[in-house]
Design a protein around this motif. Structure first.
Motif, PDB file in Angstrom:
ATOM      1  N   SER A   1      16.458  52.951 -11.505  1.00 29.04           N
ATOM      2  CA  SER A   1      15.721  53.986 -10.771  1.00 29.04           C
ATOM      3  C   SER A   1      14.882  54.851 -11.703  1.00 29.04           C
ATOM      4  O   SER A   1      15.318  55.204 -12.807  1.00 29.04           O
ATOM      5  CB  SER A   1      16.700  54.885  -9.996  1.00 29.04           C
ATOM      6  N   PHE A   2      13.695  55.198 -11.219  1.00 27.91           N
ATOM      7  CA  PHE A   2      12.803  56.115 -11.923  1.00 27.91           C
ATOM      8  C   PHE A   2      12.262  57.128 -10.918  1.00 27.91           C
ATOM      9  O   PHE A   2      12.024  56.808  -9.755  1.00 27.91           O
ATOM     10  CB  PHE A   2      11.635  55.367 -12.568  1.00 27.91           C
ATOM     11  N   GLY A   3      12.055  58.357 -11.392  1.00 25.68           N
ATOM     12  CA  GLY A   3      11.484  59.383 -10.529  1.00 25.68           C
ATOM     13  C   GLY A   3      12.541  60.261  -9.900  1.00 25.68           C
ATOM     14  O   GLY A   3      13.595  60.524 -10.494  1.00 25.68           O
ATOM     15  N   ALA A   4      12.266  60.723  -8.688  1.00 21.22           N
ATOM     16  CA  ALA A   4      13.155  61.672  -8.009  1.00 21.22           C
ATOM     17  C   ALA A   4      14.554  61.092  -7.827  1.00 21.22           C
ATOM     18  O   ALA A   4      14.709  59.941  -7.418  1.00 21.22           O
ATOM     19  CB  ALA A   4      12.566  62.053  -6.659  1.00 21.22           C
TER      20      ALA A   4
ATOM     21  N   LYS B   1      15.219  60.537 -20.873  1.00 20.69           N
ATOM     22  CA  LYS B   1      14.217  61.134 -19.993  1.00 20.69           C
ATOM     23  C   LYS B   1      12.807  60.817 -20.488  1.00 20.69           C
ATOM     24  O   LYS B   1      11.920  60.504 -19.682  1.00 20.69           O
ATOM     25  CB  LYS B   1      14.404  62.642 -19.883  1.00 20.69           C
ATOM     26  N   GLU B   2      12.605  60.912 -21.794  1.00 21.48           N
ATOM     27  CA  GLU B   2      11.265  60.665 -22.345  1.00 21.48           C
ATOM     28  C   GLU B   2      10.826  59.229 -22.085  1.00 21.48           C
ATOM     29  O   GLU B   2       9.685  58.991 -21.655  1.00 21.48           O
ATOM     30  CB  GLU B   2      11.264  60.958 -23.855  1.00 21.48           C
ATOM     31  N   GLU B   3      11.732  58.267 -22.329  1.00 22.72           N
ATOM     32  CA  GLU B   3      11.354  56.872 -22.097  1.00 22.72           C
ATOM     33  C   GLU B   3      11.214  56.583 -20.612  1.00 22.72           C
ATOM     34  O   GLU B   3      10.315  55.845 -20.195  1.00 22.72           O
ATOM     35  CB  GLU B   3      12.370  55.935 -22.731  1.00 22.72           C
ATOM     36  N   ALA B   4      12.076  57.169 -19.797  1.00 25.92           N
ATOM     37  CA  ALA B   4      11.976  56.970 -18.349  1.00 25.92           C
ATOM     38  C   ALA B   4      10.666  57.531 -17.813  1.00 25.92           C
ATOM     39  O   ALA B   4      10.027  56.929 -16.939  1.00 25.92           O
ATOM     40  CB  ALA B   4      13.167  57.621 -17.645  1.00 25.92           C
ATOM     41  N   ASP B   5      10.243  58.683 -18.324  1.00 29.41           N
ATOM     42  CA  ASP B   5       8.948  59.250 -17.919  1.00 29.41           C
ATOM     43  C   ASP B   5       7.812  58.288 -18.241  1.00 29.41           C
ATOM     44  O   ASP B   5       6.910  58.065 -17.415  1.00 29.41           O
ATOM     45  CB  ASP B   5       8.702  60.582 -18.634  1.00 29.41           C
TER      46      ASP B   5
ATOM     47  N   HIS C   1      17.063  59.637 -12.580  1.00 26.93           N
ATOM     48  CA  HIS C   1      15.885  59.142 -13.293  1.00 26.93           C
ATOM     49  C   HIS C   1      16.335  58.401 -14.554  1.00 26.93           C
ATOM     50  O   HIS C   1      17.038  58.949 -15.398  1.00 26.93           O
ATOM     51  CB  HIS C   1      15.021  60.351 -13.650  1.00 26.93           C
ATOM     52  N   GLY C   2      15.964  57.111 -14.664  1.00 29.28           N
ATOM     53  CA  GLY C   2      16.332  56.317 -15.828  1.00 29.28           C
ATOM     54  C   GLY C   2      17.700  55.666 -15.746  1.00 29.28           C
ATOM     55  O   GLY C   2      18.183  55.104 -16.731  1.00 29.28           O
TER      56      GLY C   2
END
Length: 259
Positions: free
Chosen positions: A185-188, A72-76, A217-218
């Protein structure tokens, strides 16, 4: 490796009095072969340094693999970088042709890839912009995880659940049929639906249930052959979704076939 070599040396020292020089030479040769094989395995593990737990998704003519590629941290962080770096198409490039009619695309699109590459779909030919640092990073992570190389990426940005993409297949002739399409995919999180080509429309003659996924996400969805031959996929409207989503579909375009 050192541990293996040490064990081999101990075994030889215990048998020095019982074995002939020829047998000792054969043992040493076998151990060198084993050592070379282990070094080769280590090199493979180093190359694919992003092991992830895969979820297999299968149906008649459908073969996909799904995994969480980034934390999650890297995807953010990557989502934020993509928002800063990616330049989306405008004007005529933001339109699509369907059954001879031209429509505005209900999302933002961009194309990036190797120099001078073009990709034609839905009646529109798009030139790849040069890779950005973040796109290169994500592409390389996909390659290290899958073992496949990619030279092009199509990016779709959905501002909220109203933005969508209709049923279609990624089956253009310029795509390498031996290379899967990697969808990151990233986000919602959004619903992603596969529908078999024989079970579409009012005149359908087969009862084949659609396959529904939620792309997190990610995450990465790997669409292997022959999925895009038999199955259409879509990202339908979801009015309750109020956050944006960015999707990257990495592809390999056959350069020789375009000439």
């Amino acid at each position: 490796m050192e541990k293996f070599v040490t064990r081999g040396q101990n075994k030889r020292s215990c048998a020095n009095d019982a074995r002939s020089p020829q047998k000792r030479m054969k043992l040493e040769s076998d151990e060198r072969i084993k050592e070379e094989e282990e070094e080769e395995e280590d090199a493979i593990l180093a190359e694919f340094s992003h092991p992830v737990p895969w979820q297999k998704i299968e149906a008649e003519g459908l073969d996909c693999d799904y995994a969480l590629l980034f934390s999650k941290e890297e995807a953010d962080h990557l989502f934020k970088q993509l928002e800063e770096e990616v330049v989306y198409s405008t004007g005529e490039e933001a339109k699509v042709q369907v059954f001879g009619k031209v429509y505005n695309i209900p999302r933002k699109q961009a194309t990036y890839g190797d120099a001078d590459l073009t990709y034609t779909y839905s009646g529109v030919t798009r030139l790849a912009s040069p890779w950005t640092p973040t796109l290169e990073y994500i592409r390389d992570a996909v390659t290290k995880t899958t073992g496949h190389t990619f030279n092009f990426v199509l990016i779709n940005r959905y501002k909220d659940g109203q933005d969508h993409i209709g049923e279609h297949r990624d089956d253009e002739r310029e795509l390498d049929p031996l290379c899967p399409i990697a969808s990151v995919s990233f986000g919602a999180a959004r619903d992603f639906i596969f529908r078999h080509r024989d079970a579409r429309g009012k005149q359908t003659h087969r009862q084949i249930e659609p396959v529904k996924l939620e792309l997190a996400h990610g995450s990465m969805l790997l669409m292997n052959s022959p999925t895009n031959t038999f199955w259409y996929h879509s990202l339908p409207v979801r009015k309750k979704i109020i956050l944006p989503r960015i999707n990257l579909t990495f592809r390999r375009i056959l350069v020789d076939r375009k000439k």
